[in-house]
Scaffold this active site. Structure first.
Site, PDB file in Angstrom:
ATOM      1  N   ARG A  83       0.814  -1.179   0.125  1.00  0.00           N
ATOM      2  CA  ARG A  83       0.203  -0.135  -0.181  1.00  0.00           C
ATOM      3  C   ARG A  83       1.021   1.100  -0.097  1.00  0.00           C
ATOM      4  NH1 ARG A  83      -3.237  -2.869   3.767  1.00  0.00           N
ATOM      5  NH2 ARG A  83      -5.007  -4.017   2.498  1.00  0.00           N
ATOM      6  N   LYS A 105       3.409  11.165 -11.810  1.00  0.00           N
ATOM      7  CA  LYS A 105       2.670  10.250 -12.635  1.00  0.00           C
ATOM      8  C   LYS A 105       3.505   8.906 -12.748  1.00  0.00           C
ATOM      9  CE  LYS A 105      -0.158  13.289 -15.508  1.00  0.00           C
ATOM     10  NZ  LYS A 105      -0.140  13.557 -17.190  1.00  0.00           N
ATOM     11  N   GLU A 147      10.417  18.579 -25.075  1.00  0.00           N
ATOM     12  CA  GLU A 147       9.901  18.633 -23.934  1.00  0.00           C
ATOM     13  C   GLU A 147      10.326  20.146 -23.189  1.00  0.00           C
ATOM     14  OE1 GLU A 147       7.315  16.971 -23.071  1.00  0.00           O
ATOM     15  OE2 GLU A 147       7.172  15.210 -23.949  1.00  0.00           O
ATOM     16  N   LYS A 189       7.155  22.664 -13.895  1.00  0.00           N
ATOM     17  CA  LYS A 189       6.276  21.629 -13.521  1.00  0.00           C
ATOM     18  C   LYS A 189       6.011  21.462 -12.304  1.00  0.00           C
ATOM     19  CE  LYS A 189       5.359  16.917 -14.933  1.00  0.00           C
ATOM     20  NZ  LYS A 189       5.817  15.535 -15.439  1.00  0.00           N
ATOM     21  N   GLU A 199      -4.716  16.809 -12.643  1.00  0.00           N
ATOM     22  CA  GLU A 199      -4.808  16.987 -13.972  1.00  0.00           C
ATOM     23  C   GLU A 199      -6.303  17.534 -14.116  1.00  0.00           C
ATOM     24  OE1 GLU A 199      -2.458  15.458 -16.771  1.00  0.00           O
ATOM     25  OE2 GLU A 199      -3.771  15.455 -18.300  1.00  0.00           O
ATOM     26  N   ARG A 203      -2.675  21.417 -15.196  1.00  0.00           N
ATOM     27  CA  ARG A 203      -1.661  20.275 -15.601  1.00  0.00           C
ATOM     28  C   ARG A 203      -1.892  19.972 -16.985  1.00  0.00           C
ATOM     29  NH1 ARG A 203       0.622  15.505 -11.940  1.00  0.00           N
ATOM     30  NH2 ARG A 203       2.310  14.983 -13.490  1.00  0.00           N
ATOM     31  N   ASN A 207       0.403  18.925 -21.656  1.00  0.00           N
ATOM     32  CA  ASN A 207       0.125  17.892 -22.883  1.00  0.00           C
ATOM     33  C   ASN A 207       0.278  18.713 -24.116  1.00  0.00           C
ATOM     34  OD1 ASN A 207      -0.129  15.740 -21.333  1.00  0.00           O
ATOM     35  ND2 ASN A 207      -1.960  16.235 -20.694  1.00  0.00           N
ATOM     36  N   HIS A 210       1.061  16.947 -27.271  1.00  0.00           N
ATOM     37  CA  HIS A 210       0.805  15.525 -26.932  1.00  0.00           C
ATOM     38  C   HIS A 210      -0.647  14.748 -27.620  1.00  0.00           C
ATOM     39  CE1 HIS A 210       4.007  16.396 -24.434  1.00  0.00           C
ATOM     40  NE2 HIS A 210       4.181  15.344 -23.958  1.00  0.00           N
ATOM     41  N   HIS A 214       0.615  11.436 -29.674  1.00  0.00           N
ATOM     42  CA  HIS A 214       0.010  10.198 -29.101  1.00  0.00           C
ATOM     43  C   HIS A 214      -0.638   9.308 -30.249  1.00  0.00           C
ATOM     44  CE1 HIS A 214      -0.238  11.588 -24.827  1.00  0.00           C
ATOM     45  NE2 HIS A 214       0.758  11.097 -25.025  1.00  0.00           N
ATOM     46  N   HIS A 227       9.419   9.566 -28.283  1.00  0.00           N
ATOM     47  CA  HIS A 227       8.430  10.218 -27.727  1.00  0.00           C
ATOM     48  C   HIS A 227       8.530  12.125 -28.184  1.00  0.00           C
ATOM     49  CE1 HIS A 227       5.010  11.632 -25.286  1.00  0.00           C
ATOM     50  NE2 HIS A 227       5.854  12.231 -24.375  1.00  0.00           N
TER      51      HIS A 227
HETATM   52  P1  NAD Z   1      13.727   5.448 -21.788  1.00  0.00           P
HETATM   53  O1  NAD Z   1      13.576   5.233 -20.065  1.00  0.00           O
HETATM   54  O2  NAD Z   1      13.274   4.235 -22.454  1.00  0.00           O
HETATM   55  O3  NAD Z   1      15.356   5.596 -21.936  1.00  0.00           O
HETATM   56  C1  NAD Z   1      15.670   5.702 -23.110  1.00  0.00           C
HETATM   57  C2  NAD Z   1      16.875   4.830 -23.634  1.00  0.00           C
HETATM   58  O4  NAD Z   1      18.153   5.344 -23.135  1.00  0.00           O
HETATM   59  C3  NAD Z   1      16.894   3.499 -23.036  1.00  0.00           C
HETATM   60  O5  NAD Z   1      17.342   2.498 -23.991  1.00  0.00           O
HETATM   61  C4  NAD Z   1      17.680   3.645 -21.626  1.00  0.00           C
HETATM   62  O6  NAD Z   1      18.156   2.195 -21.288  1.00  0.00           O
HETATM   63  C5  NAD Z   1      18.636   4.159 -22.197  1.00  0.00           C
HETATM   64  N1  NAD Z   1      19.398   5.162 -21.388  1.00  0.00           N
HETATM   65  C6  NAD Z   1      18.871   5.866 -20.299  1.00  0.00           C
HETATM   66  N2  NAD Z   1      19.740   6.734 -19.477  1.00  0.00           N
HETATM   67  C7  NAD Z   1      20.844   6.621 -20.189  1.00  0.00           C
HETATM   68  C8  NAD Z   1      22.190   7.128 -20.168  1.00  0.00           C
HETATM   69  N3  NAD Z   1      22.290   7.877 -18.980  1.00  0.00           N
HETATM   70  N4  NAD Z   1      23.136   6.739 -20.713  1.00  0.00           N
HETATM   71  C9  NAD Z   1      22.940   5.559 -21.748  1.00  0.00           C
HETATM   72  N5  NAD Z   1      21.613   5.318 -21.948  1.00  0.00           N
HETATM   73  C10 NAD Z   1      20.790   5.467 -21.235  1.00  0.00           C
HETATM   74  O7  NAD Z   1      13.204   6.792 -22.349  1.00  0.00           O
HETATM   75  P2  NAD Z   1      12.653   7.972 -21.587  1.00  0.00           P
HETATM   76  O8  NAD Z   1      12.538   8.850 -22.666  1.00  0.00           O
HETATM   77  O9  NAD Z   1      13.530   8.511 -20.589  1.00  0.00           O
HETATM   78  O10 NAD Z   1      11.248   7.752 -21.149  1.00  0.00           O
HETATM   79  C11 NAD Z   1      10.163   7.550 -21.762  1.00  0.00           C
HETATM   80  C12 NAD Z   1       8.956   6.935 -20.931  1.00  0.00           C
HETATM   81  O11 NAD Z   1       8.732   7.864 -19.974  1.00  0.00           O
HETATM   82  C13 NAD Z   1       7.902   6.487 -21.544  1.00  0.00           C
HETATM   83  O12 NAD Z   1       7.360   5.280 -21.010  1.00  0.00           O
HETATM   84  C14 NAD Z   1       6.815   7.521 -21.185  1.00  0.00           C
HETATM   85  O13 NAD Z   1       5.478   6.929 -21.025  1.00  0.00           O
HETATM   86  C15 NAD Z   1       7.447   7.946 -19.853  1.00  0.00           C
HETATM   87  N6  NAD Z   1       6.865   9.335 -19.465  1.00  0.00           N
HETATM   88  C16 NAD Z   1       6.441   9.657 -18.143  1.00  0.00           C
HETATM   89  C17 NAD Z   1       5.991  11.001 -17.987  1.00  0.00           C
HETATM   90  C18 NAD Z   1       5.684  11.073 -16.551  1.00  0.00           C
HETATM   91  O14 NAD Z   1       5.151  12.554 -16.347  1.00  0.00           O
HETATM   92  N7  NAD Z   1       5.526  10.146 -15.789  1.00  0.00           N
HETATM   93  C19 NAD Z   1       6.371  11.826 -18.848  1.00  0.00           C
HETATM   94  C20 NAD Z   1       6.877  11.789 -19.969  1.00  0.00           C
HETATM   95  C21 NAD Z   1       7.353  10.280 -20.304  1.00  0.00           C
HETATM   96  N1  GLY Z   2       4.175  14.599 -18.625  1.00  0.00           N
HETATM   97  C1  GLY Z   2       2.840  15.431 -18.351  1.00  0.00           C
HETATM   98  C2  GLY Z   2       2.609  15.359 -16.790  1.00  0.00           C
HETATM   99  O1  GLY Z   2       3.325  14.797 -16.028  1.00  0.00           O
HETATM  100  O2  GLY Z   2       1.418  15.780 -16.597  1.00  0.00           O
END
Ligand code: NAD
Ligand code: GLY
Length: 323
Positions: A83, A105, A147, A189, A199, A203, A207, A210, A214, A227
């Site tokens: 939990r 998120k 971003e 942010k 949101e 918030r 997007n 986005h 998407h 992305h």
């Molecule tokens: P990712 O986590 O897939 O990382 C990208 C690639 O880089 C991967 O292959 C990873 O292993 C590699 N990598 C990471 N750090 C590294 C480093 N320092 N050196 C070498 N390689 C490295 O991609 P991302 O763009 O960070 O994240 C995408 C994800 O984030 C998606 O799942 C998306 O839905 C999510 N996201 C979440 C939010 C949120 O608010 N929670 C916002 C935007 C995106």
């Molecule tokens: N990435 C958009 C949010 O966190 O709301």
């Protein structure tokens, strides 16, 4: 304490982190395969199994060492393990440093949709070391810059101007410039999320771009665009829509495109999709209500608003005319 990371990041950063934590009693690690496809229920179960087998209670802390994939997954595991346990974000991609690690998120994907299981659950801390960006593949770094531009476009005109004036330093990964821009994005942010964590109103401005992005990602099964690349194109489309609605000028649209191009973000569409295909996918957006697609549009470079009813002919013009 359990550190969750992946096979790319572990060889680079796990050992130094473990050295920092050596005075603590119980530090375990879980190294997952890399990739968005592992942001799933099986990985969540693996985290829970590891925690249970090692007898971790609710008083433990999870550390997410990685990009947004590891951050979202680990955060969600923390939100539901017994939990709720504490967790700390240690983001290693630019996208995670300026966006995913901040704001709470958390999510995993379901076969029927991305981020369909999740929770709003805040980390105890977000620890960012910009040196990790030196090993990040260049395409990932550049994609994260989309971003960054988003924050300037929706919220902070001065920051937008600063980005325009410092593109070369940013591309060169000048330390001072990176620290400034990451801090600025986190501040914006955090300010927005403090007012609207779940949101219900502002918030949703985060997007910007986005709604289109998407759809682009889904049309190409998340294979063709990173992305941030899809978001950059989506921001250009949303800006064009704003200009068609007389909210901003077409010169502003060009200014946004110029900044994105100077930051070396590719803006060309590399696949084909019809207007109907966009609309069908955009209708599934989580922001929508009462059957209408909600768009985040620009009122100026530095100010955004949500619009719930956009004439179909203008939307069609933007999608068909995008080059
Ligand atoms: P990712 O986590 O897939 O990382 C990208 C690639 O880089 C991967 O292959 C990873 O292993 C590699 N990598 C990471 N750090 C590294 C480093 N320092 N050196 C070498 N390689 C490295 O991609 P991302 O763009 O960070 O994240 C995408 C994800 O984030 C998606 O799942 C998306 O839905 C999510 N996201 C979440 C939010 C949120 O608010 N929670 C916002 C935007 C995106
Ligand atoms: N990435 C958009 C949010 O966190 O709301």
């Amino acid at each position: 304490m359990l550190i969750v990371t992946n096979e790319h990041i572990a060889p680079l950063y796990l050992e130094p982190l473990l050295q920092h934590l050596e005075s603590l009693d119980k530090v375990e690690t879980l190294i997952l395969p890399a990739g968005e496809q592992y942001k799933n229920l099986a990985s969540l179960e693996l985290i829970a199994t590891t925690l249970l087998k090692k007898n971790f209670g609710r008083d433990t802390t999870l550390i997410a060492l990685g990009g947004g994939v590891i951050g979202d997954l680990t955060g969600f595991a923390a939100s539901c393990y017994q939990r709720g346990t504490d967790f700390i974000q240690m983001p290693t991609t630019l996208l995670a440093q300026v966006d995913a690690s901040v704001g709470g998120k958390t999510a995993i994907n379901h076969n029927l949709g991305k981020n369909m299981l999740g929770a709003f659950y805040q980390p105890r801390a977000v620890l960012i070391d910009i040196a990790t960006l030196n090993t990040l593949p260049e395409r990932e770094f550049v994609s994260g810059l989309a971003e960054v531009v988003k924050y300037g476009a929706i919220w902070d005109q001065q920051f937008f101007h600063w980005l325009e004036a410092h593109t070369q330093r940013i591309i060169d990964k000048d330390k001072e410039a990176l620290c400034y821009l990451i801090k600025k994005c986190c501040e914006i942010k955090a300010y927005i999320v403090e007012q609207d964590e779940r949101e219900h109103h502002i918030r949703a401005l985060l997007n910007f771009g986005h709604t289109f992005a998407h759809a682009i990602e889904a049309q190409t099964h998340y294979q063709q665009y990173l992305h941030g690349e899809a978001v950059a194109i989506g921001m250009c489309m949303a800006a064009q829509l704003s200009a068609h609605l007389d909210l901003i000028s077409f010169a502003d649209v060009e200014r946004l495109r110029t900044l994105l191009k100077k930051l070396q973000i590719p803006l060309n569409l590399r696949h084909e999709a019809s207007y109907d295909e966009y609309v069908t996918l955009m209708q599934r957006d989580k922001k929508n209500s009462q059957g209408s697609i909600h768009f985040v549009l620009l009122e100026s470079l530095g100010k955004a608003k949500i619009m719930k009813h956009v004439p179909n002919n203008l939307l069609q013009q933007v999608i068909k005319g995008y080059t």
